[in-house]
Design a protein around this motif. Structure first.
Motif, PDB file in Angstrom:
ATOM      1  N   TYR A   4       2.911   4.115  -2.529  1.00  0.00           N
ATOM      2  CA  TYR A   4       1.876   3.751  -3.489  1.00  0.00           C
ATOM      3  C   TYR A   4       0.849   2.930  -2.724  1.00  0.00           C
ATOM      4  O   TYR A   4       1.151   1.859  -2.188  1.00  0.00           O
ATOM      5  CB  TYR A   4       2.479   2.953  -4.643  1.00  0.00           C
ATOM      6  N   THR A   5      -0.383   3.429  -2.687  1.00  0.00           N
ATOM      7  CA  THR A   5      -1.348   2.916  -1.721  1.00  0.00           C
ATOM      8  C   THR A   5      -2.763   2.989  -2.279  1.00  0.00           C
ATOM      9  O   THR A   5      -3.039   3.744  -3.223  1.00  0.00           O
ATOM     10  CB  THR A   5      -1.245   3.739  -0.416  1.00  0.00           C
ATOM     11  N   PHE A   6      -3.648   2.188  -1.707  1.00  0.00           N
ATOM     12  CA  PHE A   6      -5.089   2.285  -1.958  1.00  0.00           C
ATOM     13  C   PHE A   6      -5.781   2.269  -0.609  1.00  0.00           C
ATOM     14  O   PHE A   6      -5.419   1.482   0.267  1.00  0.00           O
ATOM     15  CB  PHE A   6      -5.574   1.129  -2.833  1.00  0.00           C
ATOM     16  N   LEU A  30      -1.694   7.537  -5.072  1.00  0.00           N
ATOM     17  CA  LEU A  30      -2.921   6.750  -5.042  1.00  0.00           C
ATOM     18  C   LEU A  30      -3.011   5.819  -6.252  1.00  0.00           C
ATOM     19  O   LEU A  30      -2.846   6.252  -7.392  1.00  0.00           O
ATOM     20  CB  LEU A  30      -4.128   7.688  -4.987  1.00  0.00           C
ATOM     21  N   VAL A  31      -3.296   4.552  -5.986  1.00  0.00           N
ATOM     22  CA  VAL A  31      -3.443   3.537  -7.024  1.00  0.00           C
ATOM     23  C   VAL A  31      -4.811   2.893  -6.838  1.00  0.00           C
ATOM     24  O   VAL A  31      -5.051   2.205  -5.837  1.00  0.00           O
ATOM     25  CB  VAL A  31      -2.336   2.462  -6.918  1.00  0.00           C
ATOM     26  N   SER A  32      -5.724   3.120  -7.774  1.00  0.00           N
ATOM     27  CA  SER A  32      -7.093   2.611  -7.637  1.00  0.00           C
ATOM     28  C   SER A  32      -7.156   1.147  -8.055  1.00  0.00           C
ATOM     29  O   SER A  32      -6.936   0.815  -9.227  1.00  0.00           O
ATOM     30  CB  SER A  32      -8.057   3.436  -8.490  1.00  0.00           C
ATOM     31  N   GLU A  37      -5.826   0.230 -11.898  1.00  0.00           N
ATOM     32  CA  GLU A  37      -4.598   1.003 -12.126  1.00  0.00           C
ATOM     33  C   GLU A  37      -3.349   0.230 -11.718  1.00  0.00           C
ATOM     34  O   GLU A  37      -2.263   0.479 -12.247  1.00  0.00           O
ATOM     35  CB  GLU A  37      -4.670   2.326 -11.371  1.00  0.00           C
ATOM     36  N   HIS A  38      -3.507  -0.729 -10.786  1.00  0.00           N
ATOM     37  CA  HIS A  38      -2.354  -1.526 -10.349  1.00  0.00           C
ATOM     38  C   HIS A  38      -1.866  -2.484 -11.429  1.00  0.00           C
ATOM     39  O   HIS A  38      -0.745  -2.986 -11.358  1.00  0.00           O
ATOM     40  CB  HIS A  38      -2.714  -2.313  -9.085  1.00  0.00           C
ATOM     41  N   VAL A  52      -0.238  -3.413  -4.309  1.00  0.00           N
ATOM     42  CA  VAL A  52       0.061  -2.343  -3.364  1.00  0.00           C
ATOM     43  C   VAL A  52       0.162  -2.971  -1.981  1.00  0.00           C
ATOM     44  O   VAL A  52      -0.473  -3.998  -1.712  1.00  0.00           O
ATOM     45  CB  VAL A  52      -1.020  -1.233  -3.387  1.00  0.00           C
ATOM     46  N   PRO A  53       0.999  -2.358  -1.126  1.00  0.00           N
ATOM     47  CA  PRO A  53       1.711  -1.105  -1.319  1.00  0.00           C
ATOM     48  C   PRO A  53       3.074  -1.321  -1.974  1.00  0.00           C
ATOM     49  O   PRO A  53       3.565  -2.451  -2.060  1.00  0.00           O
ATOM     50  CB  PRO A  53       1.918  -0.612   0.117  1.00  0.00           C
TER      51      PRO A  53
END
Length: 212
Positions: A4-6, A30-32, A37-38, A52-53
Motif C-alpha cells: 500500500y503506497t503513494f 495505490l492510496v491517494s 484515501e489513507h 503509508v506504506p
C-alpha cells in the motif's frame, strides 16, 4: 506481497527501494494522500494508523517503513540491507533514524497541513518552515557521515543498506521544495551513486503508476 503506497510518500519510496534491492516482486495498492484515501475506513481496516506504506506479506500486515525494511532483510533472501556486525548495524540504523525520526516528522504532509491551518501560513511560510528543517537535518546527515568515516560509494562503504533507502527519498523531497543542497556534498555524492542503480531508478516517484 502487496504494498500500500503513494508515489510521493518518502516512507513508501524507502520500502520500494528495499523490495527492488532484494529482488522481491509486489503488487502496488495505490492510496491517494491528497484525496484522503489513507483516512477512509477502507484503508483504516488495513492500517489503523492511516499511514503509508503498509506491506501485506503472507497474510500479515506490516507497518512503519524502517520496521518493514528490517523484516524484509530478516525473512527474505537477497542482498542484505543491514550489515552483520552490531556496531555497523547501529551505524546504519542511526543514520536511517536521522531521516525517519528527525527530518521526516517535521516535514510530512500532516505537519505541513497543521502549521498552514493553525498559524495561517501562506505557501512561502510553509516552504520556509520546510527548508529550515531540511537544512537542520541535512547538516546532521552530512556531519554524521563525515565523523563516522564509514561511507564509501554508499552510506556504508560499497554496500547498499537501509541508510541509502532513507537518504535518497529525503533528497527527492528536498529537491521538490527547491532546497539548497550544495552544503551537503557527501550526501549528494551518495545520492547520485544510488541513482545509477536500477532498484532506485524503478522506485522513484516518476516511475510509479499514478505519477502520470
Amino acid at each position: 506481497m502487496k504494498l500500500y503506497t503513494f508515489f510521493r510518500s518518502s516512507a513508501s519510496f524507502r520500502v520500494r527501494i528495499a523490495l527492488n534491492s532484494k529482488g522481491l516482486r509486489y503488487e502496488p495498492a495505490l492510496v491517494s494522500l491528497p484525496k484522503g484515501e489513507h483516512l477512509e475506513a477502507k484503508y483504516r481496516s488495513v492500517n489503523p494508523q492511516g499511514l503509508v506504506p503498509a506491506l501485506e506479506d503472507g497474510g500479515r500486515i506490516l507497518t512503519q517503513s524502517l520496521a518493514i525494511i528490517e523484516y524484509l532483510d530478516e525473512v527474505h533472501p537477497g542482498p542484505k540491507l543491514l550489515p552483520s556486525d552490531p556496531i555497523d548495524r547501529h551505524y546504519v540504523r542511526a543514520f536511517s533514524q536521522i531521516v525517519a525520526c528527525e527530518i521526516h516528522p517535521l516535514n510530512n504532509t500532516r505537519t505541513l497541513k497543521h502549521i498552514r491551518k493553525t498559524y495561517k501560513l501562506d505557501d512561502e511560510g510553509v516552504n520556509a518552515w520546510y527548508r529550515h528543517w531540511i537544512a537542520d537535518g541535512f547538516g546532521m546527515m552530512e556531519s554524521f557521515l563525515i565523523r563516522e568515516g564509514k561511507c564509501g560509494k554508499y552510506c556504508f562503504r560499497d554496500q547498499v543498506t537501509m541508510a541509502d533507502c532513507c537518504l535518497v527519498p529525503q533528497v527527492f523531497n528536498a529537491q521538490r521544495y527547491d532546497c539548497d543542497l550544495t552544503p551537503y556534498p557527501t550526501v549528494m555524492r551518495i545520492h547520485e551513486a544510488c541513482m545509477q542503480l536500477e532498484p532506485f531508478i524503478r522506485a522513484q516517484p516518476s516511475k510509479q503508476p499514478e505519477a502520470g
